[in-house]
Design a protein around this motif. Structure first.
Motif, PDB file in Angstrom:
ATOM      1  N   ILE A 212      34.240  26.252  47.371  1.00 39.84           N
ATOM      2  CA  ILE A 212      33.518  27.399  46.832  1.00 39.84           C
ATOM      3  C   ILE A 212      34.363  28.667  46.908  1.00 39.84           C
ATOM      4  CG2 ILE A 212      32.348  28.415  48.844  1.00 39.84           C
ATOM      5  CD1 ILE A 212      29.745  28.286  47.269  1.00 39.84           C
ATOM      6  N   ALA A 213      35.394  28.670  47.759  1.00 34.12           N
ATOM      7  CA  ALA A 213      36.292  29.824  47.852  1.00 34.12           C
ATOM      8  C   ALA A 213      36.973  30.081  46.514  1.00 34.12           C
ATOM      9  CB  ALA A 213      37.338  29.584  48.944  1.00 34.12           C
ATOM     10  N   SER A 214      37.331  29.015  45.820  1.00 38.51           N
ATOM     11  CA  SER A 214      37.974  29.161  44.508  1.00 38.51           C
ATOM     12  C   SER A 214      37.007  29.727  43.480  1.00 38.51           C
ATOM     13  CB  SER A 214      38.500  27.802  44.035  1.00 38.51           C
ATOM     14  OG  SER A 214      39.474  27.298  44.918  1.00 38.51           O
ATOM     15  N   VAL A 215      35.766  29.268  43.525  1.00 32.34           N
ATOM     16  CA  VAL A 215      34.753  29.775  42.607  1.00 32.34           C
ATOM     17  C   VAL A 215      34.504  31.261  42.862  1.00 32.34           C
ATOM     18  CG1 VAL A 215      32.368  29.529  41.821  1.00 32.34           C
ATOM     19  CG2 VAL A 215      33.680  27.495  42.480  1.00 32.34           C
ATOM     20  N   LEU A 216      34.408  31.627  44.125  1.00 29.48           N
ATOM     21  CA  LEU A 216      34.169  33.028  44.490  1.00 29.48           C
ATOM     22  C   LEU A 216      35.333  33.911  44.047  1.00 29.48           C
ATOM     23  CD1 LEU A 216      32.429  35.147  45.901  1.00 29.48           C
ATOM     24  CD2 LEU A 216      33.531  34.518  48.058  1.00 29.48           C
ATOM     25  N   GLY A 217      36.554  33.443  44.236  1.00 33.00           N
ATOM     26  CA  GLY A 217      37.726  34.218  43.821  1.00 33.00           C
ATOM     27  C   GLY A 217      37.750  34.464  42.326  1.00 33.00           C
ATOM     28  N   ALA A 218      37.436  33.425  41.547  1.00 33.19           N
ATOM     29  CA  ALA A 218      37.418  33.560  40.089  1.00 33.19           C
ATOM     30  C   ALA A 218      36.333  34.534  39.637  1.00 33.19           C
ATOM     31  CB  ALA A 218      37.217  32.190  39.440  1.00 33.19           C
ATOM     32  N   MET A 219      35.158  34.474  40.264  1.00 32.16           N
ATOM     33  CA  MET A 219      34.060  35.356  39.875  1.00 32.16           C
ATOM     34  C   MET A 219      34.359  36.813  40.222  1.00 32.16           C
ATOM     35  SD  MET A 219      30.495  33.294  40.492  1.00 32.16           S
ATOM     36  CE  MET A 219      30.700  33.221  42.273  1.00 32.16           C
ATOM     37  N   CYS A 220      35.004  37.044  41.366  1.00 27.01           N
ATOM     38  CA  CYS A 220      35.353  38.417  41.741  1.00 27.01           C
ATOM     39  C   CYS A 220      36.338  39.017  40.744  1.00 27.01           C
ATOM     40  CB  CYS A 220      35.945  38.447  43.155  1.00 27.01           C
ATOM     41  SG  CYS A 220      34.742  38.171  44.475  1.00 27.01           S
ATOM     42  N   ALA A 221      37.302  38.209  40.291  1.00 27.27           N
ATOM     43  CA  ALA A 221      38.247  38.690  39.290  1.00 27.27           C
ATOM     44  C   ALA A 221      37.548  38.904  37.950  1.00 27.27           C
ATOM     45  CB  ALA A 221      39.389  37.683  39.138  1.00 27.27           C
ATOM     46  N   PHE A 222      36.637  38.012  37.604  1.00 25.28           N
ATOM     47  CA  PHE A 222      35.912  38.118  36.340  1.00 25.28           C
ATOM     48  C   PHE A 222      35.059  39.376  36.292  1.00 25.28           C
ATOM     49  CE2 PHE A 222      32.142  36.833  33.712  1.00 25.28           C
ATOM     50  CZ  PHE A 222      32.797  36.822  32.491  1.00 25.28           C
ATOM     51  N   LEU A 223      34.528  39.794  37.441  1.00 22.93           N
ATOM     52  CA  LEU A 223      33.676  40.983  37.494  1.00 22.93           C
ATOM     53  C   LEU A 223      34.429  42.223  37.024  1.00 22.93           C
ATOM     54  CD1 LEU A 223      30.927  42.197  38.252  1.00 22.93           C
ATOM     55  CD2 LEU A 223      31.796  42.513  40.577  1.00 22.93           C
ATOM     56  N   VAL A 224      35.735  42.257  37.244  1.00 19.23           N
ATOM     57  CA  VAL A 224      36.551  43.387  36.798  1.00 19.23           C
ATOM     58  C   VAL A 224      36.446  43.556  35.280  1.00 19.23           C
ATOM     59  CG1 VAL A 224      38.898  44.303  36.650  1.00 19.23           C
ATOM     60  CG2 VAL A 224      38.144  43.108  38.724  1.00 19.23           C
ATOM     61  N   PHE A 225      36.357  42.428  34.566  1.00 18.89           N
ATOM     62  CA  PHE A 225      36.289  42.470  33.104  1.00 18.89           C
ATOM     63  C   PHE A 225      34.856  42.410  32.583  1.00 18.89           C
ATOM     64  CE2 PHE A 225      40.200  40.470  34.482  1.00 18.89           C
ATOM     65  CZ  PHE A 225      41.172  41.141  33.763  1.00 18.89           C
ATOM     66  N   ASN A 226      33.929  41.947  33.425  1.00 17.63           N
ATOM     67  CA  ASN A 226      32.549  41.727  32.989  1.00 17.63           C
ATOM     68  C   ASN A 226      31.626  42.893  33.320  1.00 17.63           C
ATOM     69  OD1 ASN A 226      29.741  39.884  34.031  1.00 17.63           O
ATOM     70  ND2 ASN A 226      30.429  39.916  31.903  1.00 17.63           N
ATOM     71  N   LYS A 227      32.006  43.748  34.254  1.00 19.90           N
ATOM     72  CA  LYS A 227      31.164  44.895  34.601  1.00 19.90           C
ATOM     73  C   LYS A 227      31.085  45.869  33.425  1.00 19.90           C
ATOM     74  CE  LYS A 227      34.908  47.509  36.827  1.00 19.90           C
ATOM     75  NZ  LYS A 227      34.994  48.599  35.816  1.00 19.90           N
ATOM     76  N   TYR A 228      30.047  46.669  33.440  1.00 11.16           N
ATOM     77  CA  TYR A 228      29.856  47.610  32.325  1.00 11.16           C
ATOM     78  C   TYR A 228      30.985  48.652  32.279  1.00 11.16           C
ATOM     79  CZ  TYR A 228      27.657  50.912  29.178  1.00 11.16           C
ATOM     80  OH  TYR A 228      27.400  51.713  28.102  1.00 11.16           O
ATOM     81  N   PRO A 229      31.529  48.928  31.091  1.00 11.14           N
ATOM     82  CA  PRO A 229      31.274  48.260  29.806  1.00 11.14           C
ATOM     83  C   PRO A 229      32.070  46.968  29.699  1.00 11.14           C
ATOM     84  CG  PRO A 229      32.841  50.038  29.503  1.00 11.14           C
ATOM     85  CD  PRO A 229      32.456  50.082  30.946  1.00 11.14           C
ATOM     86  N   SER A 230      31.381  45.885  29.544  1.00 10.19           N
ATOM     87  CA  SER A 230      32.004  44.569  29.550  1.00 10.19           C
ATOM     88  C   SER A 230      33.041  44.433  28.445  1.00 10.19           C
ATOM     89  CB  SER A 230      30.931  43.493  29.382  1.00 10.19           C
ATOM     90  OG  SER A 230      31.524  42.217  29.261  1.00 10.19           O
ATOM     91  N   LYS A 231      34.168  43.803  28.810  1.00 12.07           N
ATOM     92  CA  LYS A 231      35.219  43.537  27.837  1.00 12.07           C
ATOM     93  C   LYS A 231      35.080  42.149  27.206  1.00 12.07           C
ATOM     94  CE  LYS A 231      38.530  46.386  30.450  1.00 12.07           C
ATOM     95  NZ  LYS A 231      37.563  46.733  31.523  1.00 12.07           N
TER      96      LYS A 231
END
Length: 231
Positions: A212-231
């Motif tokens: 689950i550490a890998s899943v968490l790492g990917a989601m944290c990085a994705f949040l950079v691009f997914n937070k408002y205003p989402s890219k």
């Protein structure tokens, strides 16, 4: 185990940070776009970014056995969990099925009835590895599940084939319902997964869910691009 968790998280996080800008550009070029309903002006943004998270997460997980052996050699220390267990593979299989289902649904629209029925079956790989003995019921407290109810059938067997699949399906659908909101899907998932990791660490069972550490790492990085205003 904490150092393994850190490395898996880091590999997945930085891998996603590196891949995502290129993926966004390619998705735009191939017209994999949807209208962002949560911006003032009509804005088309790339979709199917979740597959990128699955890809980077699984790459990190796939090199885990090699990573553990390298760290053992460098640090001159034997780690308790050097290879993926049956529990890990069941966990990863459920993730893979849900990811593939999401992609197929985006491409062909499975339909409402199948959307209700199919996800119940996706969690069945977990019934071979989840063996609850005690369950806490509101107002009734802890109840033993390793009690025979008929022949060789235990209450835990009933629990595994009913509660576990429905629980996974409901949680997955709740996350999916928030997926259109900028940052809400990834943000809520990070909160949930982080809480699970902290609780598992406190209980001394973090090794049971180390992928689950890998899943968490990917989601944290994705949040950079997914937070408002989402890219």
């Amino acid at each position: 185990m904490s150092i393994i968790f850190f490395f898996l998280f880091s590999i997945s996080f930085f891998g996603t940070m590196y891949v995502m800008p290129h993926s966004i550009r390619k998705l735009r070029e191939n017209n994999y776009l949807v209208n962002d309903m949560y911006k003032d002006k009509k804005t088309m943004i790339p979709t199917n970014g979740g597959m990128i998270l699955v890809f980077t997460s699984f790459i990190s997980i796939s090199i885990m056995p090699l990573l553990v052996r390298i760290l053992s050699f460098i640090l001159d220390k034997e780690f308790e969990y050097s290879d993926l267990s049956v529990e890990h593979f069941a966990f990863l299989l459920v993730i893979s099925i849900y990811a593939l289902y999401g992609l197929v649904d985006d491409l062909v629209d499975i339909g409402r009835i199948l959307k209700l029925i199919l996800p119940i079956t996706f969690a069945y790989p977990l019934i071979s590895v989840v063996k609850p003995e005690i369950f806490w019921f509101p107002f009734f407290g802890n109840q033993q599940l390793d009690v025979i109810i008929f022949s060789d059938i235990l209450w835990s067997d009933i629990f595994r084939i009913t509660v576990v699949p429905f629980y996974v399906m409901v949680v997955a659908n709740l996350v999916n319902m928030h997926s259109g909101y900028n940052g809400l899907q990834s943000g809520l998932s990070i909160i949930l997964v982080s809480t699970i990791c902290i609780k598992s660490y406190q209980d001394g069972i973090l090794g049971n869910i180390i992928p689950i550490a890998s899943v968490l790492g990917a989601m944290c990085a994705f949040l950079v691009f997914n937070k408002y205003p989402s890219k």
